[in-house]
Design a protein around this motif. Sequence first.
Motif, short mmCIF file in Angstrom:
data_model
loop_
_atom_site.label_atom_id
_atom_site.label_comp_id
_atom_site.label_asym_id
_atom_site.label_seq_id
_atom_site.Cartn_x
_atom_site.Cartn_y
_atom_site.Cartn_z
N TYR A 150 -23.19 -34.41 56.32
CA TYR A 150 -21.84 -34.90 56.02
C TYR A 150 -21.11 -35.32 57.30
O TYR A 150 -20.37 -36.30 57.31
CB TYR A 150 -21.03 -33.88 55.22
CG TYR A 150 -21.60 -33.71 53.82
CD1 TYR A 150 -21.55 -34.75 52.91
CD2 TYR A 150 -22.20 -32.52 53.45
CE1 TYR A 150 -22.09 -34.62 51.64
CE2 TYR A 150 -22.73 -32.38 52.17
CZ TYR A 150 -22.68 -33.43 51.27
OH TYR A 150 -23.21 -33.29 50.02
N ARG A 173 -22.50 -38.66 58.11
CA ARG A 173 -21.87 -39.67 57.25
C ARG A 173 -20.48 -40.02 57.78
O ARG A 173 -20.12 -41.18 57.89
CB ARG A 173 -21.78 -39.14 55.82
CG ARG A 173 -21.26 -40.13 54.76
CD ARG A 173 -19.81 -39.97 54.33
NE ARG A 173 -19.24 -38.67 54.36
CZ ARG A 173 -19.13 -37.85 53.31
NH1 ARG A 173 -19.58 -38.19 52.13
NH2 ARG A 173 -18.53 -36.68 53.45
N ALA A 200 -18.03 -39.45 48.16
CA ALA A 200 -17.70 -38.12 47.66
C ALA A 200 -16.77 -38.27 46.45
O ALA A 200 -16.03 -39.25 46.34
CB ALA A 200 -17.02 -37.29 48.75
N TYR A 213 -31.19 -33.65 52.17
CA TYR A 213 -30.02 -32.93 52.68
C TYR A 213 -30.38 -32.21 53.97
O TYR A 213 -31.48 -31.69 54.12
CB TYR A 213 -29.54 -31.91 51.63
CG TYR A 213 -28.45 -31.02 52.17
CD1 TYR A 213 -27.13 -31.45 52.20
CD2 TYR A 213 -28.74 -29.77 52.70
CE1 TYR A 213 -26.12 -30.65 52.72
CE2 TYR A 213 -27.74 -28.96 53.22
CZ TYR A 213 -26.44 -29.41 53.23
OH TYR A 213 -25.45 -28.62 53.76
N ILE A 251 -24.16 -43.46 51.41
CA ILE A 251 -24.65 -42.27 50.72
C ILE A 251 -25.25 -41.34 51.77
O ILE A 251 -26.13 -41.75 52.52
CB ILE A 251 -25.70 -42.65 49.65
CG1 ILE A 251 -25.03 -43.57 48.61
CG2 ILE A 251 -26.31 -41.42 49.02
CD1 ILE A 251 -25.99 -44.15 47.59
N PRO A 252 -24.79 -40.09 51.82
CA PRO A 252 -25.28 -39.18 52.86
C PRO A 252 -26.80 -38.93 52.77
O PRO A 252 -27.48 -38.94 53.79
CB PRO A 252 -24.51 -37.89 52.64
CG PRO A 252 -23.35 -38.26 51.79
CD PRO A 252 -23.74 -39.48 51.03
N THR A 269 -24.82 -33.70 43.50
CA THR A 269 -23.78 -32.77 43.94
C THR A 269 -22.46 -33.02 43.22
O THR A 269 -21.52 -32.25 43.41
CB THR A 269 -23.52 -32.89 45.47
OG1 THR A 269 -22.92 -34.17 45.74
CG2 THR A 269 -24.81 -32.73 46.26
N THR A 271 -28.23 -45.45 52.76
CA THR A 271 -28.53 -44.04 52.57
C THR A 271 -28.97 -43.50 53.92
O THR A 271 -29.93 -43.99 54.51
CB THR A 271 -29.65 -43.85 51.51
OG1 THR A 271 -29.21 -44.45 50.29
CG2 THR A 271 -29.92 -42.37 51.28
N TYR A 309 -19.60 -42.39 40.18
CA TYR A 309 -20.45 -42.57 41.37
C TYR A 309 -21.45 -43.70 41.12
O TYR A 309 -21.59 -44.62 41.93
CB TYR A 309 -21.17 -41.25 41.66
CG TYR A 309 -22.17 -41.27 42.77
CD1 TYR A 309 -21.84 -40.81 44.04
CD2 TYR A 309 -23.49 -41.71 42.57
CE1 TYR A 309 -22.77 -40.79 45.07
CE2 TYR A 309 -24.41 -41.69 43.59
CZ TYR A 309 -24.05 -41.23 44.84
OH TYR A 309 -24.97 -41.22 45.85
N HIS A 349 -27.72 -37.34 46.49
CA HIS A 349 -26.33 -36.91 46.67
C HIS A 349 -25.56 -36.89 45.35
O HIS A 349 -24.67 -36.05 45.15
CB HIS A 349 -25.62 -37.81 47.68
CG HIS A 349 -24.17 -37.51 47.87
ND1 HIS A 349 -23.71 -36.31 48.37
CD2 HIS A 349 -23.07 -38.25 47.59
CE1 HIS A 349 -22.39 -36.33 48.41
NE2 HIS A 349 -21.98 -37.49 47.94
N ASP A 350 -25.91 -37.79 44.44
CA ASP A 350 -25.22 -37.82 43.15
C ASP A 350 -25.38 -36.51 42.38
O ASP A 350 -24.55 -36.18 41.54
CB ASP A 350 -25.70 -39.00 42.31
CG ASP A 350 -27.18 -39.00 42.06
OD1 ASP A 350 -27.95 -38.56 42.94
OD2 ASP A 350 -27.59 -39.46 40.98
#
Length: 160
Positions: free
Chosen positions: A106, A109, A39, A101, A66-67, A74, A96, A84, A71-72
């Motif tokens: 989260y 993660r 994050a 999503y 990485i969730p 976001t 990953t 990132y 994700h990048d």
Amino acid sequence: MKVAFTGHRKYPEANSEALLGVVESFVSEGYTTFLCGMAEGFDIAAAEVVISLKADYPQLQLLSVIPFEGHDMTMPNAQWKERYQRVVEAADEVVTLSQSYNVNIYRQRNDYLVDNADAIICYYSGNARSGTGYTVRRAIKKCLRVVNLYADSYQIQFFG
């Protein structure tokens, strides 16, 4: 031994000296693997500290968690996207957790971080309703060592 990072997205970079000192302290105790939840804010700043230390401590390993794919996207701006990407490229391993999503990703993660660490370094303000709060509480319940870098509390260590 493994350490996971968790912290707020609003992280004052002025705290980087304290973060560096705590990470080096863990390294001197034999911790070699560091997990980053990817994050913006504290997570990425902490991963960058590990990357900067690898020249002096070649045994260090960075694991980027990485969730979900994409994700990048976001990241709030181009600077965070670049940071990132640099962390992902420098990571020794990238995990990953999901192809896409979902509303629980989260938390999944954060669970992964706690379940795969022996200790937590956090930047936690005390906001119990945050993802960081959830992760810290879960780590304490699992009897992990938790070091909080928020304000002057970095000297306080919690054990479950």
